[in-house]
Design a protein around this motif. Structure first.
Motif, PDB file in Angstrom:
ATOM      1  N   TYR A 549       1.021  -1.225  -0.018  1.00 16.78           N
ATOM      2  CA  TYR A 549      -0.151   0.285   0.091  1.00 16.78           C
ATOM      3  C   TYR A 549       0.688   1.423  -0.051  1.00 16.78           C
ATOM      4  N   PRO A 550       0.152   2.410  -0.310  1.00 18.65           N
ATOM      5  CA  PRO A 550       1.033   3.846  -0.612  1.00 18.65           C
ATOM      6  C   PRO A 550       1.909   3.889   0.896  1.00 18.65           C
ATOM      7  N   ASP A 551       1.515   4.172   1.938  1.00 22.66           N
ATOM      8  CA  ASP A 551       1.987   3.969   3.081  1.00 22.66           C
ATOM      9  C   ASP A 551       3.107   3.660   4.052  1.00 22.66           C
ATOM     10  N   MET A 552       3.827   2.332   2.805  1.00 31.85           N
ATOM     11  CA  MET A 552       4.153   1.054   3.878  1.00 31.85           C
ATOM     12  C   MET A 552       5.690   2.128   3.555  1.00 31.85           C
ATOM     13  N   PRO A 553       6.172   1.372   4.307  1.00 29.21           N
ATOM     14  CA  PRO A 553       8.396   2.086   3.718  1.00 29.21           C
ATOM     15  C   PRO A 553       8.517   2.029   2.779  1.00 29.21           C
ATOM     16  N   LEU A 554       9.062   2.407   2.330  1.00 29.22           N
ATOM     17  CA  LEU A 554       9.997   2.149   0.186  1.00 29.22           C
ATOM     18  C   LEU A 554      10.719   1.328   0.435  1.00 29.22           C
ATOM     19  N   ASP A 555      11.868   0.706   1.562  1.00 26.33           N
ATOM     20  CA  ASP A 555      12.135   0.008   1.923  1.00 26.33           C
ATOM     21  C   ASP A 555      11.744  -1.684   1.622  1.00 26.33           C
ATOM     22  N   THR A 556      10.661  -2.123   1.925  1.00 29.13           N
ATOM     23  CA  THR A 556       9.725  -2.772   2.276  1.00 29.13           C
ATOM     24  C   THR A 556       9.693  -3.545   1.240  1.00 29.13           C
ATOM     25  N   THR A 557       9.188  -2.927  -0.253  1.00 28.89           N
ATOM     26  CA  THR A 557       9.555  -3.332  -1.340  1.00 28.89           C
ATOM     27  C   THR A 557      11.120  -3.742  -1.941  1.00 28.89           C
ATOM     28  N   LEU A 558      11.713  -3.548  -1.308  1.00 24.92           N
ATOM     29  CA  LEU A 558      13.687  -4.030  -2.223  1.00 24.92           C
ATOM     30  C   LEU A 558      13.540  -5.581  -2.793  1.00 24.92           C
ATOM     31  N   HIS A 559      13.239  -6.138  -1.327  1.00 21.83           N
ATOM     32  CA  HIS A 559      13.193  -7.586  -1.603  1.00 21.83           C
ATOM     33  C   HIS A 559      12.681  -8.432  -2.609  1.00 21.83           C
ATOM     34  N   PHE A 560      11.582  -7.948  -2.592  1.00 20.58           N
ATOM     35  CA  PHE A 560      10.270  -8.389  -3.361  1.00 20.58           C
ATOM     36  C   PHE A 560      11.151  -8.363  -4.644  1.00 20.58           C
ATOM     37  N   PHE A 561      11.903  -7.232  -5.121  1.00 19.33           N
ATOM     38  CA  PHE A 561      12.060  -7.619  -6.614  1.00 19.33           C
ATOM     39  C   PHE A 561      13.645  -8.688  -6.791  1.00 19.33           C
ATOM     40  N   SER A 562      13.550  -9.170  -6.080  1.00 19.50           N
ATOM     41  CA  SER A 562      14.380 -10.731  -6.879  1.00 19.50           C
ATOM     42  C   SER A 562      13.424 -11.298  -6.712  1.00 19.50           C
ATOM     43  N   LYS A 563      12.479 -10.972  -6.835  1.00 20.73           N
ATOM     44  CA  LYS A 563      10.881 -12.274  -7.664  1.00 20.73           C
ATOM     45  C   LYS A 563      10.288 -11.688  -8.284  1.00 20.73           C
ATOM     46  N   TRP A 564       9.928 -10.807  -8.421  1.00 21.05           N
ATOM     47  CA  TRP A 564       8.794  -9.550  -9.381  1.00 21.05           C
ATOM     48  C   TRP A 564       9.437  -8.980 -10.321  1.00 21.05           C
ATOM     49  N   PRO A 565       9.441  -8.820 -11.629  1.00 22.14           N
ATOM     50  CA  PRO A 565       9.703  -6.995 -12.010  1.00 22.14           C
ATOM     51  C   PRO A 565       9.562  -6.425 -11.472  1.00 22.14           C
ATOM     52  N   ALA A 566       7.980  -6.075 -11.348  1.00 20.89           N
ATOM     53  CA  ALA A 566       7.119  -5.125 -10.640  1.00 20.89           C
ATOM     54  C   ALA A 566       6.454  -5.391  -9.805  1.00 20.89           C
ATOM     55  N   LEU A 567       5.747  -4.295  -9.276  1.00 16.53           N
ATOM     56  CA  LEU A 567       4.636  -4.360  -7.472  1.00 16.53           C
ATOM     57  C   LEU A 567       3.366  -3.811  -7.163  1.00 16.53           C
ATOM     58  N   LEU A 568       2.478  -4.144  -7.961  1.00 16.72           N
ATOM     59  CA  LEU A 568       1.212  -3.254  -7.803  1.00 16.72           C
ATOM     60  C   LEU A 568       0.702  -2.827  -6.372  1.00 16.72           C
ATOM     61  N   ILE A 569       0.359  -1.751  -6.957  1.00 17.71           N
ATOM     62  CA  ILE A 569       0.699  -0.891  -5.253  1.00 17.71           C
ATOM     63  C   ILE A 569      -0.530  -1.038  -5.106  1.00 17.71           C
ATOM     64  N   ARG A 570      -1.681  -1.602  -3.983  1.00 16.12           N
ATOM     65  CA  ARG A 570      -3.252  -1.527  -3.924  1.00 16.12           C
ATOM     66  C   ARG A 570      -3.401  -0.233  -2.866  1.00 16.12           C
ATOM     67  N   ASN A 571      -4.848  -0.605  -3.181  1.00 15.84           N
ATOM     68  CA  ASN A 571      -5.693   0.965  -2.275  1.00 15.84           C
ATOM     69  C   ASN A 571      -6.133   0.196  -1.298  1.00 15.84           C
ATOM     70  N   ARG A 572      -5.683   0.934   0.247  1.00 12.45           N
ATOM     71  CA  ARG A 572      -6.439   0.380   1.576  1.00 12.45           C
ATOM     72  C   ARG A 572      -7.918   0.273   1.512  1.00 12.45           C
ATOM     73  N   ALA A 573      -8.809   1.643   1.188  1.00  8.15           N
ATOM     74  CA  ALA A 573      -9.307   1.480   1.215  1.00  8.15           C
ATOM     75  C   ALA A 573     -10.953   0.750   0.186  1.00  8.15           C
ATOM     76  N   VAL A 574      -9.917   0.324  -0.932  1.00  5.06           N
ATOM     77  CA  VAL A 574     -11.189  -0.537  -1.696  1.00  5.06           C
ATOM     78  C   VAL A 574      -9.612  -1.250  -2.383  1.00  5.06           C
TER      79      VAL A 574
END
Lengths: 594, 74
Positions: A549-574
């Motif tokens: 989600y947009p409010d999460m720390p940016l550094d948490t995304t880094l290790h996901f890029f070893s498995k995924w070429p791009a990440l989907l950022i979702r909306n907490r309300a919807v």
């Protein structure tokens, strides 16, 4: 596949895990559930044991005080000079030859243990600290028992947790658990202990250890109350703020407290390294000389500055001192504490800080009573606020300082003035001296531990910062195609070829909100044996993109890029709505521009 | 079995982590015994101290221990 907390992949067969727990092999590859239950059970034992040791420590201080100096401290009594001098020599010999790591307050050593020595504090250091501090304070050195109690708790924690062969990461986390228990037992204030350890030792609200710290602090405090009762540390009469204009006096107190803290800490940080650089033989005579000087202050008419000083604070709360004497006591306490501490005598800074603040606060309250009697509230309010002010400005623990005042007094009626005065004092101290005192000591000792103030003020980037980077800051977000899972393979390949990303990235977005990101190469491999009209959703493996989600720390995304070429950022309300698509390049660009 | 498996299952007769579970149980028992012993030591110490206070004519109630003895400023 589940991931254990110590970073070990959970996919190993049981035999592998078992074999690694046998003697001679790394023992910390164990089920997560074991660590969880140890983090629940051990803090209770650590808290009780720390509490019991601190109870014995507190009794020893008082017993030594009564035995060495007697029931009364009368100016002109030669005991007041002889006892601190003689005991200072004994303490110096003990510290020099038997317990070299027992010098200082204990807070730095606990932090160093946590960050440098995998949470290790030896029992030898602990006993050295207990004996040295009890002797010094009992003989009248102007130091406190709280910080050493914190280190005693951390040492108990270190010893107990080591018997269970945990991972180094977990062992490190146990140090603050015991520290909180020790401080809670010494202070009769579990919330203060918890907050101080979080604010000054750990530096962040790490949920994994927070529960354990709470358990230990409560256990330690319960033991202390079992022996000494539930009464708060200071007996405070009913307090109130009579007139909002009184806040001006509290603001003045904040300014005075900030200046006093600057003088106090500045003197210490100047003197400490100079005395430490003197020849080794002088380290034996520094504590007795400091003891003689402190004793002389008592002998000449101000025995209040000797020892912990809580009784004097109680007297000040009840208005037993005049403003001139209060200012003199505050100044002499700073001098006596500086002498004791810089000489290398074991002992803490909490109690002296509270003493100086209490005297300063009461003095300003007295002056208010003389000059503006119609505005002055009860004098005890100023004493309490003064304690918080010095705590915030000298120890640089602004949040803890507020709760400390409330908890040690058991009185909640002066929250607003306490917050005002503490904030002003803290801001003044930080403005003119950005390096907190304990951090300065750490640097003088040649260690580079993380600065808690820096950690607090560190601006953390969040996903939304990379997602909606301002123009000119980083590259604009590429328009990566987001396709429904029903789209035929043939069309998906066309979209991938047209994708602005070099790897031909596309995102498959499922109706439940989940997603899958892949490049054109992977898409071609998946569809190699399939008809071009096959829906791409049917070709994809079952794993899905992580929930971000947009409010999460940016550094948490880094290790996901070893498995995924791009990440989907979702909306907490919807949950089914998309906020954006994030690529590794966007994240790195954002850090580069930060 | 995986690393995330419940540790309480390790009490099973042929479980590979049985040894570790037994070690933990023994260590916790020793810890509990030491805690009880420490309670006894602290209790004895406290009562000895209270007797000492009483011999000096000081109160032996639950007065917070870290206080200066009666102090007068002249």
């Amino acid at each position: 596949m589940a991931q254990s907390t110590d970073g070990i992949s959970s996919g190993q067969p049981a035999e592998t895990i078992s074999s690694k727990t046998s003697p001679g092999l790394p023992a910390f590859q164990q089920p997560v559930s074991r660590e969880r239950y140890l983090f629940l059970v051990l803090p209770i034992f650590i808290g009780i044991l720390s509490g019991l040791l601190v109870v014995c420590f507190r009794i020893s201080i008082e017993w030594l005080r009564l035995a060495l100096i007697g029931k009364y401290m009368r100016p002109g009594d030669w005991h007041l000079i002889a006892v601190p001098g003689a005991v200072g020599l004994l303490v110096a010999i003990l510290v020099q030859y038997a317990f070299p790591a027992a010098r200082g307050s204990g807070i730095n050593q606990t932090k160093a243990a946590m960050y440098v020595h995998n949470g290790y504090i030896s029992m030898r250091t602990m006993f050295g600290k207990l004996i040295g501090t009890a002797l010094a304070i009992g003989a009248g050195f102007s130091l406190g028992p709280e910080d050493p109690s914190l280190q005693v708790g951390a040492a108990i924690s270190s010893t107990v947790s080591r018997q269970f062969r945990l991972s180094p990461e977990k062992l490190r986390l146990f140090a603050p658990v015991g520290a909180a228990a020790g401080l809670a037992a010494a202070f009769n204030a579990p919330i203060t202990a918890l907050l101080f350890v979080i604010e000054e030792v750990v530096g962040n609200w790490n949920a994994s250890v927070l529960g354990s710290i709470v358990l230990a602090a409560i256990s330690g405090d319960a033991v202390s109350r079992w022996f000494f009762g539930d009464a708060p540390l200071f007996r405070v009469p009913n307090l109130e703020m009579r007139d909002p204009r009184e806040l001006l006096a509290y603001a003045t107190l904040g300014i005075a407290g900030g200046i006093a803290a600057l003088i106090f800490s500045g003197t210490m940080r100047q003197l400490r390294p100079r005395l430490a650089r003197l020849p080794a033989w002088t380290h034996i005579i520094q504590p007795p000389l400091a003891g003689l000087a402190i004793g002389l202050i008592g002998y000449l008419g101000f025995p209040q500055v000797m020892g912990v000083g809580y009784e004097s604070i109680n007297q000040a709360i009840n208005g037993n001192f005049g403003w001139k004497l209060l200012f003199i006591l505050a100044a002499l306490k700073m001098l006596a504490t500086t002498l004791g501490f810089v000489s290398g005598t074991p002992g803490g800074m909490f109690a002296p800080t509270l003493f100086v603040g209490a005297m300063l606060g009461t003095a300003i309250g007295n002056l208010q009573e003389i000059w503006l009697p119609h505005l002055a509230g009860p004098i005890g309010s100023y004493t309490l606020a003064g304690m918080g002010v010095l705590f915030a400005a000298f120890l640089r623990a602004p949040l803890t300082s507020v709760f400390m005042v409330l908890e040690v007094s058991g009185n909640y009626s002066i929250v607003a003035p306490v917050i005002l005065a503490n904030t002003i004092a803290y801001l003044i101290a930080r403005k003119f001296d950005p390096v907190p005192i304990f951090e300065a000591f750490t640097r003088q000792d040649g260690l580079d531990l993380p600065s808690m103030e820096e950690i607090r003020e560190e601006e953390r980037l969040h996903i939304e910062d990379a997602l909606h980077a301002p123009a000119g800051f980083s590259r604009t977000q590429p328009d990566i195609p987001v396709l429904p899972p029903t789209r035929p393979l043939r069309e998906a390949l066309c979209e991938a070829e047209a994708s602005p990303d070099d790897r031909g990235l596309i995102i498959v977005h499922f109706p439940d909100g989940n997603g899958y990101s892949l490049g054109i190469e992977e898409l071609q491999q998946l569809g190699a044996a399939s008809s071009p009209e096959t829906a791409i959703g049917d070709l994809l493996p079952e794993r899905r993109l992580p929930l971000l989600y947009p409010d999460m720390p940016l550094d948490t995304t880094l290790h996901f890029f070893s498995k995924w070429p791009a990440l989907l950022i979702r909306n907490r309300a919807v949950p089914t709505a998309i906020e954006g698509v994030l690529t590794k390049e966007q994240v790195l660009d954002r850090y580069h521009d930060a | 079995m995986e690393a995330g498996t419940r540790f309480s299952d390790a009490w099973g007769r042929n479980h590979p982590l049985r040894r570790l579970a037994m070690r933990d149980a023994i260590a916790l028992s020793i810890l509990a015994a030491i805690t009880l012993l420490m309670f006894a030591v602290a209790g004895l110490y406290y009562s000895a101290y209270n007797r000492y206070r009483a011999s000096l004519g000081l109160p032996t109630d639950n007065t917070p221990v870290i206080t200066l003895p009666t102090m007068r400023h002249h």
